[in-house]
Motif scaffolding. Sequence first.
Motif, mmCIF file in Angstrom:
data_model
loop_
_atom_site.group_PDB
_atom_site.id
_atom_site.type_symbol
_atom_site.label_atom_id
_atom_site.label_comp_id
_atom_site.label_asym_id
_atom_site.label_seq_id
_atom_site.Cartn_x
_atom_site.Cartn_y
_atom_site.Cartn_z
ATOM 1 N N CYS A 1 0.834 -1.212 0.000
ATOM 2 C CA CYS A 1 0.000 0.000 0.000
ATOM 3 C C CYS A 1 0.868 1.261 0.000
ATOM 4 C CB CYS A 1 -0.909 0.010 1.229
ATOM 5 S SG CYS A 1 -2.213 -1.237 1.228
ATOM 6 N N GLN B 1 0.974 4.017 -2.904
ATOM 7 C CA GLN B 1 0.675 5.405 -2.574
ATOM 8 C C GLN B 1 1.772 6.331 -3.093
ATOM 9 O OE1 GLN B 1 -0.509 7.396 1.592
ATOM 10 N NE2 GLN B 1 1.588 6.686 1.540
ATOM 11 N N THR C 1 -4.144 10.815 -2.881
ATOM 12 C CA THR C 1 -4.460 9.476 -2.382
ATOM 13 C C THR C 1 -4.933 9.503 -0.935
ATOM 14 O OG1 THR C 1 -2.203 9.061 -1.601
ATOM 15 C CG2 THR C 1 -2.701 8.461 -3.874
ATOM 16 N N PHE D 1 -5.338 6.667 2.303
ATOM 17 C CA PHE D 1 -4.771 5.382 2.696
ATOM 18 C C PHE D 1 -5.314 5.032 4.075
ATOM 19 C CE2 PHE D 1 -0.384 3.206 3.724
ATOM 20 C CZ PHE D 1 -1.021 1.981 3.841
ATOM 21 N N ASP E 1 -2.456 11.761 1.069
ATOM 22 C CA ASP E 1 -1.171 12.131 0.476
ATOM 23 C C ASP E 1 -0.032 11.883 1.465
ATOM 24 O OD1 ASP E 1 -2.410 12.778 -1.882
ATOM 25 O OD2 ASP E 1 -2.538 14.914 -1.446
ATOM 26 N N ASN E 2 -0.120 10.753 2.147
ATOM 27 C CA ASN E 2 0.873 10.257 3.095
ATOM 28 C C ASN E 2 1.050 11.133 4.325
ATOM 29 O OD1 ASN E 2 2.575 8.189 3.923
ATOM 30 N ND2 ASN E 2 4.403 9.221 3.155
ATOM 31 N N VAL F 1 -9.190 13.414 -2.582
ATOM 32 C CA VAL F 1 -8.473 12.211 -2.995
ATOM 33 C C VAL F 1 -9.183 11.548 -4.169
ATOM 34 C CG1 VAL F 1 -7.553 11.832 -0.672
ATOM 35 C CG2 VAL F 1 -9.613 10.629 -1.377
ATOM 36 N N TYR G 1 -7.753 8.407 -5.449
ATOM 37 C CA TYR G 1 -7.561 6.987 -5.177
ATOM 38 C C TYR G 1 -7.594 6.752 -3.671
ATOM 39 C CZ TYR G 1 -6.012 6.253 -10.000
ATOM 40 O OH TYR G 1 -5.956 6.166 -11.374
ATOM 41 N N ILE H 1 -6.550 3.718 -1.030
ATOM 42 C CA ILE H 1 -5.895 2.428 -0.836
ATOM 43 C C ILE H 1 -6.412 1.883 0.481
ATOM 44 C CG2 ILE H 1 -3.691 1.235 -0.638
ATOM 45 C CD1 ILE H 1 -2.463 3.681 -2.155
#
Length: 441
Positions: free
Chosen positions: A59, A63, A73, A75, A91-92, A141, A143, A145
């Motif tokens: 993942c 990402q 993204t 997550f 986005d992390n 976002v 996507y 995950i």
Amino acid sequence: MTAVGFTYDEAVAYIEELPKFTKKHTLDHVREFLRRLGNPSSDRKIVHVAGTNGKGSVCAYLQAILMAEGKHTGFFTSPHLVSINERIRMDNIQIDNEAFLEAFNQVQETARKMEEEELGHPSYFEFLLGMGMTAFAGSDVEYIILETGIGGRLDATNYIEHPALAVITSISLDHTDILGDSIEEIAAEKAGIIKPGVPVFFDASNQKACAVIRKTAEKMLAPCREISKNAYEIREVNWKYIAFSRANAYDKGVIYQVPICGCYQVMNAQIALEAAEYLLRDETIHKSRWVDAIGSMHWEGRMERVAPHLVIDGAHNPGAVEAFAESVKALGADEGEGPVIIFSAVSDKKYEQMIEYLCRNMNAKAYIVTEIEDKRRVPAEELERVFKKYTRKKVYRAGSLKEALQKAENERVDDGDIFCLGSLYLAGMVKKLLAGGGYHA
């Protein structure tokens, strides 16, 4: 807003208390819960990821690649090492306390009404899933995950009916009390995330698991991509990175560097690369960015050097311990007198199998056992007994992590390392201790 004005700390305390009062529900219950929340984020492209080992890493690589292509993204991951906010990232960047509380308020109000109607309060994991999808819905976002918790078929995340892609990582024996006692049974549970017509990409290293996943995909008319170890070649292994190339004409001559020294990470990166190629198949992609994205990716608790001679690894089942031992050998870290191992585990894991494998397949100078801060912890006396059953090396019992680290420092040779493994809880405890200044390596 809820009738009760929660602070952030009160919201976290509320969530942490849920396991005492709630239980896992059926997928129909989860779907009703999410329906009442407005089916948040159902309009986004969702990548659903299951597997025993490597889920989080795959993942994280995916990402990083999507972000390198300018994609926003979300997550959703578990467990967390230090802060519960780690489970929801955009986005992390983990969700901040304000956004966390905003999502909590919405979800708690829905959960309260369900409880009033005697439908049952969502479980810990279900509640956080609702928070994650709600937070993503309020962002840009594209996507999401989505990492499963346990299994796949009955996992709360499997309420998703139309993902863009399904991914299944390495499968080994874990959660056998829930998922089954054989690789085939566990693979069948993981394969439960496969949806009709939705492609599935999976680690084909284990032939027993591979056969089950392939059969399920055929039944669902789902295109499948089997990714084997023939898909890549490891070129170099050192403490800073593992260099590998892909058996892909498009990537001929391109060298990727995984900045995590676990050899198993190459398969995880390969799965993420192939998944990204599928997701972005209709767009112009920039492979040089992908090389940089893989090379700069950071994923905590996986063969992570957190101090000059201290490495933590989240290996917490037999398959992960085998991969850990393989990596230590590839790095030459078990040569000479060998490293010192600090080990702890939870009672629902196959800790005796993990210990036996370590003792029979690694050259360690000494073993130190301690207990994690969880009600499911295995008593240190029990771990000590099991280690002494399989090794003649020195085995010490420590009453606390700090004591265990001090004993390890006393035992290790000048250039030797200390490895902490057996549980992600242990990895988190080490990080908390270091961050709080309670130990200086």
